[in-house]
Design an enzyme around this catalytic site. Structure first.
Site, PDB file in Angstrom:
ATOM      1  N   GLY A   1       2.943  -1.295   4.230  1.00 25.84           N
ATOM      2  CA  GLY A   1       3.012   0.135   3.939  1.00 25.84           C
ATOM      3  C   GLY A   1       4.449   0.546   3.691  1.00 25.84           C
ATOM      4  O   GLY A   1       4.998   0.361   2.606  1.00 25.84           O
ATOM      5  N   GLY A   2       5.086   1.112   4.713  1.00 24.35           N
ATOM      6  CA  GLY A   2       6.434   1.671   4.595  1.00 24.35           C
ATOM      7  C   GLY A   2       7.436   0.795   3.863  1.00 24.35           C
ATOM      8  O   GLY A   2       8.156   1.261   2.970  1.00 24.35           O
TER       9      GLY A   2
ATOM     10  N   ASN B   1       0.868  -1.178   0.000  1.00 27.83           N
ATOM     11  CA  ASN B   1       0.000   0.000   0.000  1.00 27.83           C
ATOM     12  C   ASN B   1       0.907   1.231   0.000  1.00 27.83           C
ATOM     13  O   ASN B   1       1.518   1.556   1.008  1.00 27.83           O
ATOM     14  CB  ASN B   1      -0.878  -0.036   1.259  1.00 27.83           C
ATOM     15  CG  ASN B   1      -1.720   1.209   1.413  1.00 27.83           C
ATOM     16  OD1 ASN B   1      -1.814   2.028   0.495  1.00 27.83           O
ATOM     17  ND2 ASN B   1      -2.328   1.359   2.578  1.00 27.83           N
ATOM     18  N   TRP B   2       0.983   1.893  -1.137  1.00 30.81           N
ATOM     19  CA  TRP B   2       1.931   2.999  -1.273  1.00 30.81           C
ATOM     20  C   TRP B   2       1.399   4.315  -0.715  1.00 30.81           C
ATOM     21  O   TRP B   2       2.124   5.309  -0.690  1.00 30.81           O
ATOM     22  CB  TRP B   2       2.363   3.140  -2.738  1.00 30.81           C
ATOM     23  CG  TRP B   2       3.201   1.975  -3.190  1.00 30.81           C
ATOM     24  CD1 TRP B   2       3.699   0.984  -2.380  1.00 30.81           C
ATOM     25  CD2 TRP B   2       3.644   1.653  -4.506  1.00 30.81           C
ATOM     26  NE1 TRP B   2       4.420   0.075  -3.126  1.00 30.81           N
ATOM     27  CE2 TRP B   2       4.402   0.472  -4.436  1.00 30.81           C
ATOM     28  CE3 TRP B   2       3.464   2.261  -5.758  1.00 30.81           C
ATOM     29  CZ2 TRP B   2       4.981  -0.125  -5.551  1.00 30.81           C
ATOM     30  CZ3 TRP B   2       4.044   1.670  -6.870  1.00 30.81           C
ATOM     31  CH2 TRP B   2       4.796   0.487  -6.775  1.00 30.81           C
ATOM     32  N   LYS B   3       0.146   4.322  -0.323  1.00 30.82           N
ATOM     33  CA  LYS B   3      -0.448   5.517   0.310  1.00 30.82           C
ATOM     34  C   LYS B   3      -0.171   6.765  -0.539  1.00 30.82           C
ATOM     35  O   LYS B   3      -0.095   6.667  -1.756  1.00 30.82           O
ATOM     36  CB  LYS B   3       0.068   5.663   1.748  1.00 30.82           C
ATOM     37  CG  LYS B   3      -0.065   4.346   2.532  1.00 30.82           C
ATOM     38  CD  LYS B   3       0.153   4.481   4.008  1.00 30.82           C
ATOM     39  CE  LYS B   3      -0.024   3.131   4.680  1.00 30.82           C
ATOM     40  NZ  LYS B   3       0.088   3.160   6.116  1.00 30.82           N
TER      41      LYS B   3
ATOM     42  N   SER C   1       3.547  -2.630  10.200  1.00 37.06           N
ATOM     43  CA  SER C   1       4.994  -2.684  10.416  1.00 37.06           C
ATOM     44  C   SER C   1       5.633  -4.015  10.030  1.00 37.06           C
ATOM     45  O   SER C   1       6.579  -4.480  10.683  1.00 37.06           O
ATOM     46  CB  SER C   1       5.333  -2.316  11.870  1.00 37.06           C
ATOM     47  OG  SER C   1       4.905  -0.993  12.156  1.00 37.06           O
TER      48      SER C   1
ATOM     49  N   GLU D   1      -5.394  -5.316  10.333  1.00 41.86           N
ATOM     50  CA  GLU D   1      -4.330  -4.350  10.588  1.00 41.86           C
ATOM     51  C   GLU D   1      -4.577  -3.647  11.925  1.00 41.86           C
ATOM     52  O   GLU D   1      -5.339  -2.686  11.992  1.00 41.86           O
ATOM     53  CB  GLU D   1      -4.294  -3.299   9.478  1.00 41.86           C
ATOM     54  CG  GLU D   1      -3.999  -3.865   8.112  1.00 41.86           C
ATOM     55  CD  GLU D   1      -3.432  -2.811   7.183  1.00 41.86           C
ATOM     56  OE1 GLU D   1      -2.299  -2.974   6.733  1.00 41.86           O
ATOM     57  OE2 GLU D   1      -4.114  -1.796   6.954  1.00 41.86           O
TER      58      GLU D   1
END
Ligand code: PGA
Length: 252
Positions: free
Chosen positions: A236-237, A9-11, A215, A169
């Site tokens: 994500g990150g 998920n690149w947001k 995370s 999540e």
């Protein structure tokens, strides 16, 4: 047999060139991996979706949307519909991400409408949910997750489950560096599968992929993915670097 999935998920990250570079990098990293029964998904921002779809055409990368509006069309400034997504080759959409819930005030009712709109339009739904820290601390995490599922997704028809991926999540683990332990993830995923089995059938529950998000990193992915009810991750990150993301894909 249910599928394994690693989704990035690149947001609100990566402009046009950065998106292109990241996809190119990812393609190289994973082109020779044996990805039997494993899906690799990325979710760029709306403006980069079409070019990402085109760029990924000849690869094993699937491109999905991070969100959509529940209405067909009309006066909804700034929003994007299921039809628009389909018209550029999008087949799946993330719904219910905790940032949509907390920052953009998407409640259970709105999310139920989004789920219905996506499924009615033949889009696959990657449905996100999870408890907040306070709910975990007070031992209400199962109750909270059960309620989020009940209010937004358990109303769908049995035949629509083939178009649903669940993504647990825990809010306290998203972007915080703190991960649920593999045992905490397994406890919750088994609970979720049981909720689906009770409300539908054991077969449907056994076939739905349940991803863990919060995370996930190259250093902890393998342990989390080793749990029997964890079918992959929503990242994500760590999905913003091709080497990190592919290391997580290799851990599945
Ligand atoms: P994170 O984000 O991996 O950066 O914690 C996960 C997510 O928001 O899906």
């Amino acid at each position: 047999m249910r599928q394994k999935i690693v989704a990035g998920n690149w947001k609100m990250n990566n402009d046009k060139e950065e998106t292109k570079t990241l996809i190119e990098g990812l393609k190289k990293e994973i082109e020779n991996l044996p990805l039997d029964n494993t899906r690799v998904i990325v979710a760029p921002s709306f403006v980069n979706l079409e070019s990402a779809v085109n760029q990924s055409e000849d690869s094993n990368i699937e491109v999905v949307a991070q969100n959509m509006h529940q209405t067909k069309n009309g006066a909804y400034t700034g929003e994007v519909s299921a039809d628009m997504l389909k018209s550029i080759g999008i087949k799946s959409v993330i719904i219910g991400h905790s940032e949509r819930r907390s920052i953009f005030n998407e409640n259970d009712e709105i999310l139920a409408e989004k789920v219905d709109a996506a499924l009615a339009n033949g889009l696959e739904v990657i449905f996100c949910f999870g408890e907040k820290l306070e709910e975990r601390k007070t031992d209400n995490h199962l109750l909270e997750v059960g309620s989020q599922l009940k209010n937004s997704i358990l109303h769908i028809a049995a035949e629509d489950w083939k178009n649903v991926v669940l993504a647990y999540e825990p809010v306290w683990a998203i972007g915080t560096g703190e991960t649920a332990s593999p045992e905490q993830a397994q406890e919750m995923h088994a609970f979720i599968r049981n909720v689906v089995a009770k409300n539908f059938t054991q077969e449907i529950a056994d076939n739905v992929s349940i991803l863990y998000g919060g995370s996930v990193k190259p250093t902890n992915a393998e342990e989390i993915f080793s749990k029997p009810d964890v079918d992959g991750g929503l990242i994500g990150g760590a999905s913003l670097k091709a080497t990190d993301f592919s290391a997580i894909i290799k851990a599945i």
